[in-house]
Scaffold this motif. Structure first.
Motif, short mmCIF file in Angstrom:
data_model
loop_
_atom_site.label_atom_id
_atom_site.label_comp_id
_atom_site.label_asym_id
_atom_site.label_seq_id
_atom_site.Cartn_x
_atom_site.Cartn_y
_atom_site.Cartn_z
N TYR A 264 0.87 -1.18 0.00
CA TYR A 264 0.00 0.00 0.00
C TYR A 264 0.90 1.22 0.00
O TYR A 264 1.53 1.55 1.01
CB TYR A 264 -0.92 -0.01 1.22
CG TYR A 264 -2.03 1.02 1.15
CD1 TYR A 264 -2.84 1.13 0.02
CD2 TYR A 264 -2.27 1.88 2.21
CE1 TYR A 264 -3.85 2.07 -0.05
CE2 TYR A 264 -3.30 2.81 2.16
CZ TYR A 264 -4.08 2.90 1.02
OH TYR A 264 -5.08 3.83 0.95
N SER A 265 0.97 1.88 -1.14
CA SER A 265 1.93 2.97 -1.35
C SER A 265 1.25 4.32 -1.23
O SER A 265 0.04 4.46 -1.44
CB SER A 265 2.58 2.83 -2.72
OG SER A 265 3.23 1.59 -2.85
N ALA B 268 3.85 -2.45 3.69
CA ALA B 268 3.66 -3.73 3.01
C ALA B 268 3.61 -4.84 4.06
O ALA B 268 4.05 -4.66 5.19
CB ALA B 268 4.79 -4.00 2.02
N ILE B 269 3.06 -5.97 3.66
CA ILE B 269 3.09 -7.18 4.48
C ILE B 269 3.42 -8.36 3.58
O ILE B 269 2.82 -8.53 2.52
CB ILE B 269 1.76 -7.45 5.21
CG1 ILE B 269 1.35 -6.26 6.08
CG2 ILE B 269 1.89 -8.70 6.08
CD1 ILE B 269 0.07 -6.49 6.89
N PHE B 270 4.39 -9.18 4.01
CA PHE B 270 4.73 -10.43 3.33
C PHE B 270 4.24 -11.58 4.20
O PHE B 270 4.42 -11.57 5.42
CB PHE B 270 6.25 -10.58 3.16
CG PHE B 270 6.94 -9.39 2.55
CD1 PHE B 270 6.26 -8.48 1.74
CD2 PHE B 270 8.29 -9.18 2.77
CE1 PHE B 270 6.90 -7.39 1.18
CE2 PHE B 270 8.94 -8.09 2.22
CZ PHE B 270 8.25 -7.19 1.43
N ILE C 225 -1.98 -1.12 6.34
CA ILE C 225 -2.51 -2.27 5.60
C ILE C 225 -2.72 -3.41 6.60
O ILE C 225 -1.96 -3.54 7.57
CB ILE C 225 -1.56 -2.69 4.46
CG1 ILE C 225 -2.19 -3.76 3.58
CG2 ILE C 225 -0.20 -3.12 4.98
CD1 ILE C 225 -1.40 -4.06 2.32
N ARG C 226 -3.77 -4.21 6.38
CA ARG C 226 -4.11 -5.28 7.34
C ARG C 226 -4.44 -6.57 6.61
O ARG C 226 -5.14 -6.56 5.60
CB ARG C 226 -5.33 -4.85 8.16
CG ARG C 226 -5.66 -5.78 9.31
CD ARG C 226 -6.95 -5.38 10.01
NE ARG C 226 -8.14 -5.90 9.32
CZ ARG C 226 -9.11 -5.14 8.84
NH1 ARG C 226 -9.07 -3.83 8.93
NH2 ARG C 226 -10.15 -5.71 8.23
N LEU C 227 -3.93 -7.68 7.15
CA LEU C 227 -4.29 -9.02 6.67
C LEU C 227 -5.09 -9.72 7.74
O LEU C 227 -4.69 -9.75 8.91
CB LEU C 227 -3.04 -9.85 6.35
CG LEU C 227 -2.01 -9.30 5.37
CD1 LEU C 227 -0.99 -10.38 5.03
CD2 LEU C 227 -2.64 -8.75 4.12
N SER D 19 -5.55 -11.07 13.14
CA SER D 19 -5.38 -10.08 12.08
C SER D 19 -4.10 -9.31 12.36
O SER D 19 -3.82 -8.95 13.51
CB SER D 19 -6.57 -9.12 12.04
OG SER D 19 -7.74 -9.78 11.61
N VAL D 20 -3.33 -9.06 11.31
CA VAL D 20 -2.03 -8.40 11.45
C VAL D 20 -2.04 -7.12 10.62
O VAL D 20 -2.34 -7.14 9.43
CB VAL D 20 -0.88 -9.32 10.99
CG1 VAL D 20 0.46 -8.60 11.14
CG2 VAL D 20 -0.89 -10.63 11.77
N MET D 21 -1.69 -6.03 11.27
CA MET D 21 -1.68 -4.72 10.63
C MET D 21 -0.26 -4.18 10.60
O MET D 21 0.48 -4.28 11.58
CB MET D 21 -2.59 -3.76 11.40
CG MET D 21 -2.65 -2.35 10.86
SD MET D 21 -3.68 -1.28 11.91
CE MET D 21 -5.30 -2.02 11.65
N SER D 22 0.13 -3.60 9.47
CA SER D 22 1.39 -2.87 9.36
C SER D 22 1.07 -1.39 9.37
O SER D 22 0.32 -0.90 8.53
CB SER D 22 2.12 -3.25 8.06
OG SER D 22 3.36 -2.58 7.96
#
Length: 228
Positions: free
Chosen positions: A32-33, A43-45, A69-71, A77-80
């Motif tokens: 997410y730029s 970003a999340i990897f 950004i969140r997965l 749930s993991v947020m950066s």
């Protein structure tokens, strides 16, 4: 690690050699730029495919700078997160508004997603133990009373500072200035956190800072959670 959160990417995905990320075991990577080229970005990897990816917060002035950004997975749930810095008066005002609106956003989000981990660069030292010189830096953004109070209230709203949950010792930092040989002398700031929502406390296994990893002026920090 199963998931890696990145802040301040300063890049769009088409500028990155994603094949190397995938070859390292992370076939699922999300970016997410910021609208402004070469600025901010998160970003999340992940080794595993999430159920859902949430880009941004839906709050325009936040999302314009690509800071969240969140997965969502089955159990967590993991947020950066990349909170703004307060490098001047205008940016400090922007940061304070961001902090207030972000708190409201998270308060609402936790109603639907209680098992939340927010990893990132908060650009704030919480306590005097988290900065190498609390006296001289007391009027510097990143250690201002208003910022520290906000971070304390954020934790009190239902989060665990995972590193301090396991480690109460001083001289543990995640960022060092490039000036004055700060890193070699360990004159640092702990401004990066893996904040873990209270419902996940029993899942916490360890949290560490990895200062020996020299990739930037920050170093990696990690939290391990275990699920049945």
């Amino acid at each position: 690690p199963d998931v890696i959160c990145i802040q301040e990417t300063k890049a769009n995905v088409d500028q990155v050699e994603v094949e190397e990320i995938e070859a390292a075991g992370y076939p699922h990577h999300y970016w997410y730029s910021a609208h402004k080229k070469g600025y901010s970005g998160v970003a999340i990897f992940s080794k595993y495919e999430p159920k859902h990816v949430e880009y941004g917060t839906g709050i325009d002035f936040m999302d314009f700078e690509g800071r969240n950004i969140r997965l969502d997975f089955d159990e967590v749930s993991v947020m950066s997160l990349y909170l703004p810095s307060g490098t001047n008066i205008a940016r400090l005002e922007h940061k304070l508004k961001y902090m207030a609106d972000f708190q409201d956003y998270i308060n609402n989000l936790k109603k639907d997603i209680p098992n939340l981990v927010i990893c990132g660069d908060y650009n704030i030292c919480h306590e005097a133990i988290d900065i190498h010189d609390p006296v001289r830096n007391k009027n510097v953004s990143g250690f201002l009373p208003v910022e520290r109070e906000w971070l304390g209230n954020f934790i009190d709203s239902g989060f665990i500072d995972s590193f301090r949950h396991f480690n109460k010792e001083p001289h543990n930092y995640t960022w060092w200035s490039y000036r004055a040989n700060s890193r070699a002398n360990n004159k640092g700031w702990r401004i990066d956190y893996n904040m873990v929502a209270q419902p996940l406390q029993e899942n916490l296994k360890r949290a560490v800072i990895l200062p020996e990893a020299h990739h930037s002026d920050h170093c990696p920090h990690m939290v391990e959670l275990q699920f049945p």
